[in-house]
Design a protein around this motif. Structure first.
Motif, PDB file in Angstrom:
ATOM      1  N   LEU A 128       0.884  -1.041  -0.009  1.00  0.00           N
ATOM      2  CA  LEU A 128      -0.194   0.078  -0.094  1.00  0.00           C
ATOM      3  C   LEU A 128       0.809   1.269  -0.022  1.00  0.00           C
ATOM      4  CD1 LEU A 128      -3.106  -1.017   2.345  1.00  0.00           C
ATOM      5  CD2 LEU A 128      -2.899  -0.752  -0.197  1.00  0.00           C
ATOM      6  N   VAL A 129       1.838   1.203   0.523  1.00  0.00           N
ATOM      7  CA  VAL A 129       2.961   2.510   0.678  1.00  0.00           C
ATOM      8  C   VAL A 129       3.500   2.649  -0.675  1.00  0.00           C
ATOM      9  CG1 VAL A 129       5.310   3.431   1.544  1.00  0.00           C
ATOM     10  CG2 VAL A 129       3.467   2.275   3.003  1.00  0.00           C
ATOM     11  N   ALA A 130       3.980   1.428  -1.405  1.00  0.00           N
ATOM     12  CA  ALA A 130       4.487   1.606  -2.529  1.00  0.00           C
ATOM     13  C   ALA A 130       3.173   1.953  -3.748  1.00  0.00           C
ATOM     14  CB  ALA A 130       4.752   0.289  -3.414  1.00  0.00           C
ATOM     15  N   LEU A 131       1.917   1.729  -3.482  1.00  0.00           N
ATOM     16  CA  LEU A 131       1.108   2.082  -4.202  1.00  0.00           C
ATOM     17  C   LEU A 131       0.817   3.677  -4.129  1.00  0.00           C
ATOM     18  CD1 LEU A 131      -1.309   1.603  -6.212  1.00  0.00           C
ATOM     19  CD2 LEU A 131      -2.783   0.998  -4.154  1.00  0.00           C
ATOM     20  N   ALA A 132       0.748   4.068  -2.831  1.00  0.00           N
ATOM     21  CA  ALA A 132       0.610   5.571  -2.587  1.00  0.00           C
ATOM     22  C   ALA A 132       1.744   6.175  -3.305  1.00  0.00           C
ATOM     23  CB  ALA A 132       0.725   5.807  -0.997  1.00  0.00           C
ATOM     24  N   LEU A 133       2.950   5.781  -2.999  1.00  0.00           N
ATOM     25  CA  LEU A 133       4.149   6.617  -3.839  1.00  0.00           C
ATOM     26  C   LEU A 133       3.827   6.779  -5.254  1.00  0.00           C
ATOM     27  CD1 LEU A 133       7.178   5.382  -1.696  1.00  0.00           C
ATOM     28  CD2 LEU A 133       6.049   7.465  -1.453  1.00  0.00           C
ATOM     29  N   ALA A 134       3.468   5.574  -5.710  1.00  0.00           N
ATOM     30  CA  ALA A 134       3.227   5.624  -7.281  1.00  0.00           C
ATOM     31  C   ALA A 134       2.061   6.442  -7.538  1.00  0.00           C
ATOM     32  CB  ALA A 134       2.795   4.207  -7.877  1.00  0.00           C
ATOM     33  N   VAL A 135       1.282   6.477  -6.998  1.00  0.00           N
ATOM     34  CA  VAL A 135      -0.124   7.482  -7.058  1.00  0.00           C
ATOM     35  C   VAL A 135       0.386   9.047  -6.948  1.00  0.00           C
ATOM     36  CG1 VAL A 135      -2.206   8.374  -6.182  1.00  0.00           C
ATOM     37  CG2 VAL A 135      -1.843   6.092  -6.437  1.00  0.00           C
ATOM     38  N   GLY A 136       1.226   9.305  -6.150  1.00  0.00           N
ATOM     39  CA  GLY A 136       1.650  10.520  -5.856  1.00  0.00           C
ATOM     40  C   GLY A 136       2.580  11.044  -7.013  1.00  0.00           C
ATOM     41  N   VAL A 137       3.378  10.132  -7.436  1.00  0.00           N
ATOM     42  CA  VAL A 137       4.398  10.583  -8.641  1.00  0.00           C
ATOM     43  C   VAL A 137       3.448  10.956  -9.923  1.00  0.00           C
ATOM     44  CG1 VAL A 137       6.036   9.665 -10.307  1.00  0.00           C
ATOM     45  CG2 VAL A 137       6.502   9.286  -7.733  1.00  0.00           C
ATOM     46  N   LEU A 138       2.414   9.868 -10.070  1.00  0.00           N
ATOM     47  CA  LEU A 138       1.660  10.107 -11.243  1.00  0.00           C
ATOM     48  C   LEU A 138       0.748  11.586 -11.176  1.00  0.00           C
ATOM     49  CD1 LEU A 138       0.316   6.586 -11.778  1.00  0.00           C
ATOM     50  CD2 LEU A 138       1.851   7.850 -13.183  1.00  0.00           C
ATOM     51  N   LEU A 139       0.388  11.779  -9.987  1.00  0.00           N
ATOM     52  CA  LEU A 139      -0.280  13.051  -9.790  1.00  0.00           C
ATOM     53  C   LEU A 139       0.721  14.214  -9.904  1.00  0.00           C
ATOM     54  CD1 LEU A 139      -2.628  12.274  -6.686  1.00  0.00           C
ATOM     55  CD2 LEU A 139      -3.377  12.596  -9.386  1.00  0.00           C
ATOM     56  N   VAL A 140       1.863  14.320  -9.489  1.00  0.00           N
ATOM     57  CA  VAL A 140       2.650  15.393  -9.653  1.00  0.00           C
ATOM     58  C   VAL A 140       3.057  15.224 -11.163  1.00  0.00           C
ATOM     59  CG1 VAL A 140       5.106  16.223  -9.206  1.00  0.00           C
ATOM     60  CG2 VAL A 140       3.552  15.219  -7.494  1.00  0.00           C
ATOM     61  N   LEU A 141       3.389  14.100 -11.797  1.00  0.00           N
ATOM     62  CA  LEU A 141       3.892  14.318 -13.174  1.00  0.00           C
ATOM     63  C   LEU A 141       2.541  14.742 -14.052  1.00  0.00           C
ATOM     64  CD1 LEU A 141       5.874  10.935 -13.566  1.00  0.00           C
ATOM     65  CD2 LEU A 141       6.693  13.240 -13.584  1.00  0.00           C
ATOM     66  N   GLY A 142       1.365  14.366 -13.739  1.00  0.00           N
ATOM     67  CA  GLY A 142       0.220  14.709 -14.429  1.00  0.00           C
ATOM     68  C   GLY A 142      -0.069  16.226 -14.238  1.00  0.00           C
ATOM     69  N   ARG A 143       0.416  16.919 -13.179  1.00  0.00           N
ATOM     70  CA  ARG A 143       0.278  18.332 -13.303  1.00  0.00           C
ATOM     71  C   ARG A 143       1.379  19.137 -13.949  1.00  0.00           C
ATOM     72  NH1 ARG A 143      -0.508  18.432  -6.954  1.00  0.00           N
ATOM     73  NH2 ARG A 143      -2.791  17.822  -7.062  1.00  0.00           N
ATOM     74  N   ARG A 144       2.598  18.263 -14.274  1.00  0.00           N
ATOM     75  CA  ARG A 144       3.638  19.269 -14.911  1.00  0.00           C
ATOM     76  C   ARG A 144       3.485  18.767 -16.440  1.00  0.00           C
ATOM     77  NH1 ARG A 144       9.052  17.967 -11.265  1.00  0.00           N
ATOM     78  NH2 ARG A 144       8.096  19.292  -9.520  1.00  0.00           N
ATOM     79  N   VAL A 145       2.942  17.792 -16.891  1.00  0.00           N
ATOM     80  CA  VAL A 145       2.740  17.656 -18.259  1.00  0.00           C
ATOM     81  C   VAL A 145       1.685  18.429 -18.926  1.00  0.00           C
ATOM     82  CG1 VAL A 145       2.403  16.106 -20.009  1.00  0.00           C
ATOM     83  CG2 VAL A 145       3.771  15.227 -17.922  1.00  0.00           C
ATOM     84  N   PRO A 146       1.851  19.171 -19.877  1.00  0.00           N
ATOM     85  CA  PRO A 146       0.815  20.118 -20.359  1.00  0.00           C
ATOM     86  C   PRO A 146      -0.230  18.973 -21.204  1.00  0.00           C
ATOM     87  CG  PRO A 146       2.703  20.339 -21.642  1.00  0.00           C
ATOM     88  CD  PRO A 146       3.040  19.521 -20.563  1.00  0.00           C
ATOM     89  N   ARG A 147      -1.382  19.389 -21.162  1.00  0.00           N
ATOM     90  CA  ARG A 147      -2.587  18.793 -21.911  1.00  0.00           C
ATOM     91  C   ARG A 147      -2.506  18.991 -23.282  1.00  0.00           C
ATOM     92  NH1 ARG A 147      -8.397  19.042 -19.065  1.00  0.00           N
ATOM     93  NH2 ARG A 147      -8.632  17.652 -20.673  1.00  0.00           N
ATOM     94  N   ARG A 148      -2.778  17.748 -24.040  1.00  0.00           N
ATOM     95  CA  ARG A 148      -2.685  18.148 -25.372  1.00  0.00           C
ATOM     96  C   ARG A 148      -3.968  18.623 -26.102  1.00  0.00           C
ATOM     97  NH1 ARG A 148      -1.342  12.343 -27.819  1.00  0.00           N
ATOM     98  NH2 ARG A 148      -2.210  11.678 -26.018  1.00  0.00           N
ATOM     99  N   ARG A 149      -3.866  19.332 -26.842  1.00  0.00           N
ATOM    100  CA  ARG A 149      -5.307  19.978 -27.531  1.00  0.00           C
ATOM    101  C   ARG A 149      -5.756  19.235 -28.630  1.00  0.00           C
ATOM    102  NH1 ARG A 149      -6.832  23.852 -24.183  1.00  0.00           N
ATOM    103  NH2 ARG A 149      -5.144  25.401 -23.283  1.00  0.00           N
ATOM    104  N   ALA A 150      -6.902  19.150 -28.722  1.00  0.00           N
ATOM    105  CA  ALA A 150      -7.714  18.197 -30.064  1.00  0.00           C
ATOM    106  C   ALA A 150      -7.401  19.157 -30.990  1.00  0.00           C
ATOM    107  CB  ALA A 150      -9.056  17.871 -29.783  1.00  0.00           C
TER     108      ALA A 150
END
Length: 151
Positions: A128-150
């Motif tokens: 569960l700690v590994a899962l929480a760390l992975a979720v945290g990393v994905l959320l941080v990366l998701g904020r830094r990567v700009p959204r693609r425009r259609a």
């Protein structure tokens, strides 16, 4: 007109990658079945088959509906990117809980003390700690990567 096989699907994953991963998954599954059947007598496989069937029934009757309801309740107001990570976290968390439950249940019937030498509850916490760390990393990366425009 011919369709190009590597054209991304609506989620951006190319069809050729999907086919490759699907083929590798099927081949790995077939190898696992072959290895299991060729190395163990049929009489020893019935308890394994029973656990396998019970695991599928438990997942389809209890865990999957619970995941859907919890996901809807917890993520209905979340942003689309956060929703995707949240769904993955719920599925991963339920998988960790299911595996830990099986290990805890197996502790009472083990015949060899070296098979489950580690405490499954420690594994639950680590998972569960590994899962929480992975979720945290994905959320941080998701904020830094700009959204693609259609286009």
């Amino acid at each position: 007109m011919t369709a190009e096989p590597s054209v991304p699907a609506s989620d951006g994953v190319p069809l050729s990658l999907r086919l490759l991963l699907g083929t590798l998954g099927v081949l790995a599954g077939l190898y696992g079945v072959y290895a299991l059947v060729s190395r163990y007598p049929l009489g020893q496989l019935w308890p394994v088959a029973r656990w396998f069937v019970l695991g599928i029934v438990l997942h389809d009757a209890v865990l999957a509906p619970l995941e859907v309801v919890l996901g809807w309740l917890a993520l209905r107001h979340a942003a689309p990117r956060t929703r995707a990570v949240g769904r993955a976290a719920l599925i991963g968390g339920f998988c960790v809980l299911l595996i830990t439950g099986a290990l805890v249940g197996a502790r009472g019937v083990r015949q060899n003390s070296t098979v489950l030498a580690a405490d499954p509850l420690v594994g639950l916490v680590v998972g569960l700690v590994a899962l929480a760390l992975a979720v945290g990393v994905l959320l941080v990366l998701g904020r830094r990567v700009p959204r693609r425009r259609a286009t």
